[in-house]
Design a protein around this motif. Structure first.
Motif, PDB file in Angstrom:
ATOM      1  N   PHE A  84     -14.297   5.265 -10.941  1.00 53.11           N
ATOM      2  CA  PHE A  84     -12.836   5.223 -11.004  1.00 53.11           C
ATOM      3  C   PHE A  84     -12.300   6.439 -11.774  1.00 53.11           C
ATOM      4  O   PHE A  84     -11.196   6.922 -11.500  1.00 53.11           O
ATOM      5  N   GLU A 140      -6.063  -8.553  -1.843  1.00 56.27           N
ATOM      6  CA  GLU A 140      -5.260  -8.612  -0.607  1.00 56.27           C
ATOM      7  C   GLU A 140      -6.140  -8.603   0.643  1.00 56.27           C
ATOM      8  O   GLU A 140      -5.647  -8.723   1.757  1.00 56.27           O
ATOM      9  N   GLY A 141      -7.442  -8.421   0.459  1.00 58.06           N
ATOM     10  CA  GLY A 141      -8.351  -8.438   1.609  1.00 58.06           C
ATOM     11  C   GLY A 141      -8.379  -7.125   2.368  1.00 58.06           C
ATOM     12  O   GLY A 141      -8.959  -7.041   3.450  1.00 58.06           O
ATOM     13  N   ILE A 142      -7.726  -6.075   1.835  1.00 59.41           N
ATOM     14  CA  ILE A 142      -7.797  -4.766   2.501  1.00 59.41           C
ATOM     15  C   ILE A 142      -9.209  -4.203   2.345  1.00 59.41           C
ATOM     16  O   ILE A 142      -9.819  -3.741   3.306  1.00 59.41           O
ATOM     17  N   ILE A 143      -9.716  -4.266   1.109  1.00 56.34           N
ATOM     18  CA  ILE A 143     -11.125  -3.900   0.880  1.00 56.34           C
ATOM     19  C   ILE A 143     -11.952  -5.183   0.966  1.00 56.34           C
ATOM     20  O   ILE A 143     -11.712  -6.140   0.227  1.00 56.34           O
ATOM     21  N   GLU A 144     -12.896  -5.215   1.927  1.00 48.87           N
ATOM     22  CA  GLU A 144     -13.711  -6.419   2.114  1.00 48.87           C
ATOM     23  C   GLU A 144     -15.056  -6.312   1.406  1.00 48.87           C
ATOM     24  O   GLU A 144     -15.741  -7.318   1.216  1.00 48.87           O
ATOM     25  N   GLY A 145     -15.470  -5.097   1.051  1.00 48.56           N
ATOM     26  CA  GLY A 145     -16.754  -4.959   0.373  1.00 48.56           C
ATOM     27  C   GLY A 145     -17.207  -3.520   0.395  1.00 48.56           C
ATOM     28  O   GLY A 145     -16.482  -2.607   0.828  1.00 48.56           O
ATOM     29  N   LEU A 197     -13.044   6.460  -1.438  1.00 50.81           N
ATOM     30  CA  LEU A 197     -14.097   5.439  -1.403  1.00 50.81           C
ATOM     31  C   LEU A 197     -14.820   5.431  -0.056  1.00 50.81           C
ATOM     32  O   LEU A 197     -15.987   5.060   0.036  1.00 50.81           O
ATOM     33  N   GLU A 198     -14.109   5.837   0.995  1.00 49.36           N
ATOM     34  CA  GLU A 198     -14.773   5.892   2.304  1.00 49.36           C
ATOM     35  C   GLU A 198     -15.825   6.991   2.336  1.00 49.36           C
ATOM     36  O   GLU A 198     -16.850   6.871   2.993  1.00 49.36           O
ATOM     37  N   MET A 206       0.819  -1.213   0.000  1.00 50.23           N
ATOM     38  CA  MET A 206       0.000   0.000   0.000  1.00 50.23           C
ATOM     39  C   MET A 206       0.854   1.265   0.000  1.00 50.23           C
ATOM     40  O   MET A 206       1.630   1.487   0.916  1.00 50.23           O
ATOM     41  N   LEU A 233      -8.522   4.867  -0.985  1.00 49.33           N
ATOM     42  CA  LEU A 233      -9.360   4.393   0.136  1.00 49.33           C
ATOM     43  C   LEU A 233     -10.150   5.552   0.740  1.00 49.33           C
ATOM     44  O   LEU A 233     -11.348   5.439   1.014  1.00 49.33           O
TER      45      LEU A 233
END
Lengths: 139, 139, 139, 139, 139, 139, 139, 139
Positions: free
Chosen positions: D20, D44-49, D12-13, D1, D9
């Motif tokens: 995009f 990588e699982g940083i963004i889960e949904g 998107l938060e 990252m 991020l």
């Protein structure tokens, strides 16, 4: 107070507006005789008054709560607990206000239009002590 | 409900036995008109009844207490909370019985002849849950 | 809100970035029709926004905790509870801040880099009240 | 990252449906480049949904509460705490369910249509443990 | 740290005065080799020191207690918690002093000549916070 | 025990591996004389042993906690408290286990690799009683 | 103290006004020999005095209560706990006043004419600390 | 009971072995007149007996404690509270045993040879309920 007085009280507890004639028929006395006995119980302070039972929900009450209030005390421990109780009892939201054992506190039963109203009440009584709130869950 | 209904409720809250004539004079309506409005509020469930305010001390009540009751639950957590409340509300010592937030419990307001009577009541309600008692100290 | 709106909400709850085309295929409407309905739910305030679900552990969060905060009050009981909540909600560590019943307090959910970070946060919020901390144990 | 991922991020938060292209313009990258970085953070699982923020009051939620649950344990202390948590998390009323320190308990955040709904939920989870409820007072 | 270092630590945990020769015989190394490894673990901070295990009862200790201390805070919530901990840890009666979760407090383990000594200690630490004492009952 | 013994104990408390020669120089006795005094204090049970002070964090300990345990009792109140304490003290995570006043309980100080390890320990000791956990926050 | 002294104490515990002659007959000594032994136990401080057991209810006591008192402390934590105890012990309502472990508090056993008397006592001792009251329920 | 009886009670409360002659001199009556009045107060149950005040420390008592006991109840809530109290009062360690308000519990004042004796007492009374212990700290 004799057996007849007790019977009269029981009937008035079911319906405080019951006519003396109806009570008299049940008890076996004339309406004026019932009236005389009722007035005497009023004078002796046994009967303190006649109250309305309203449906608070229909009058806009959404939140009922028990609030205990541990009394604030001044630096020397002095307090005007009796005055506090009188001030709290005079608030329109308050149904009962009792001093109870356990932590040195008051127990207040309050009816509120909604949670917002409850919160503003909590802010208002914060001058008297530290509050703890339990909402009544009608079931 | 209009302004006149509110005024009528206020007067009945001060004295639930007030005659319709007296209320009418205050409000500016005839006694039958008051009677009609009161019956309508009864039919709509706004007025639920008329209660007696007695002096419990003069009738032999020496001990008043709030008792909270954390409800016993069976091995699978099942319970008949609603039934418990109805059974407790039907006891003659009980003035109120509410389910409240906080620990999963009931709050009971009871009036007792004396401390001995309170103790026997505590034994009786122990089947429903674990009790905690706060005596009301009249001040 | 009708059945189609509910279906749209359900799909967006599973994936808030779902394309209107995919939702439309499922629901039996065109993409522009879905877009129109979504915009209307946004305008009505039903949809407040779209949030990211991140894995906080991967972003360096080792400690999560619930902290309840019994509010300090001035000598006359005055307080700026609403202001306190806003100040606390604005802190970057804070996920939620709610006023709750029970002891007059706030419930704060906070995410912290580690225990040291939590301790410095506790020092920071001590100006608002007396805190009680429960660490979340991921299982 | 890297710094660009952090910036993505953050955007998107604020709005998880941001295109995009818009993010790219802000960050100084093409839309496909943003898409590639987002997909990598997903892998990588940083963004889960991506979650929806709805106004629960407008969807009929009147009561929100924190409920702590001291876990029942069998005669030999055995328990299926992990299973309990999964069962509770699967209930539609439940927003969060965390195991926390302090008394050996779960902390559940639940949203309910009204107090009656809350009471029936309390009856339902009583199989898992002894509950304690704090209502959220929106201020 | 390898398997041999672990073995050395285990032997020193049983007897911190064990000679390097004895440890070496067990481990299969020379005494100087053990000494080198021990010094390295000292330098790396793995071994912090060597402590005496005394029988406190034989040295006149009759009362052991855990004391939790909810920290006093100034009017603006400021505090010198770290300083408090250092001051308390420096007292001769104090075996441990930890900041713990739950109520914002310190947990002190203290050894005292007798109850009188404990009481004078409680008076002394009252400047730092409100104390709660649990006596250790040797069984 | 005389003044010289006290001085020897003090030096060993600072460094339990101190050579008798160094202690002797400080105290004004020969190394063998120190050795004789130390052996006598060992025989009298004043010195119970020599312990290692290791840095637990460097050995992989991330979570330290105090856990109080209200002891489960059988239907007739019988218990094997002494046995429980011995079983708990024998667990590798346990640093101390004391019976304390207050609620009839044990106080356990435990060191754990991480929160997951703590949770599995809580499950393990649940056979002995109801636990309450306070995490130590190093400051 | 020998076996005969113990026997004498036992008889005096049953009836502190027992004549030395009666005790002597039981024990096998002359009355003067008993008197000599009693005087010696008085001089040694074993016997501190002879107390009356009165029926407090017959003397007008309706309310008995345990009151715990968490001691107020000045801004610097200073207090005159010992003085507080002496002041409280000197009050006519107080039967016992003990400093106890747990929250830093005194435990007072008081006898009162009625609840009103108890309330005025609570107001009086509020200068010393925050009180918590448990009424004794004779069963 | 008149003023003279009160004066006699006061003198006996200071020294329950005071001779009737000495009391008579103070009160202005003959010894036989005092004796007659005392016997009458005994017959009326005002005087219940004469107790010894011993120095318990000198008789080997090192530990005094208040123990509250939340009563165990059977599956149907039945209990023999009155029997429990009698059984506990008959134990030699017990000075007082009272049923008190608050949590449904007994308050026991016990004197013990030492902490070990207290622990074995706690094990013994565990059949009656869950205990909580506060040690008395003589100051």
């Amino acid at each position: 107070m004799d057996v007849l007085d007790k019977k009269i009280l029981e009937m008035l507890e079911i319906n405080a507006r019951e006519s003396f004639a109806t009570i008299g028929k049940e008890v076996g006395l004339s309406a004026p005789a019932i009236g005389k006995r009722v007035r005497q119980m009023e004078e002796e302070g046994i009967i303190e008054g006649y109250a309305l039972k309203v449906n608070h929900e229909k009058l806009g009450i959404e939140t009922k709560a028990y609030i205990t209030l541990v009394i604030h005390r001044g630096p020397s421990g002095t307090t005007g607990t009796q005055k506090h109780i009188e001030a709290i009892e005079a608030m329109e939201e308050v149904q009962r206000c009792d001093r109870i054992t356990g932590d040195d506190c008051l127990c207040v039963l309050g009816y509120f239009r909604n949670n917002k109203h409850l919160v503003s009440f909590l802010e208002k009584i914060a001058v008297y002590g530290a509050s703890k709130t339990s909402i009544i869950l009608e079931v």
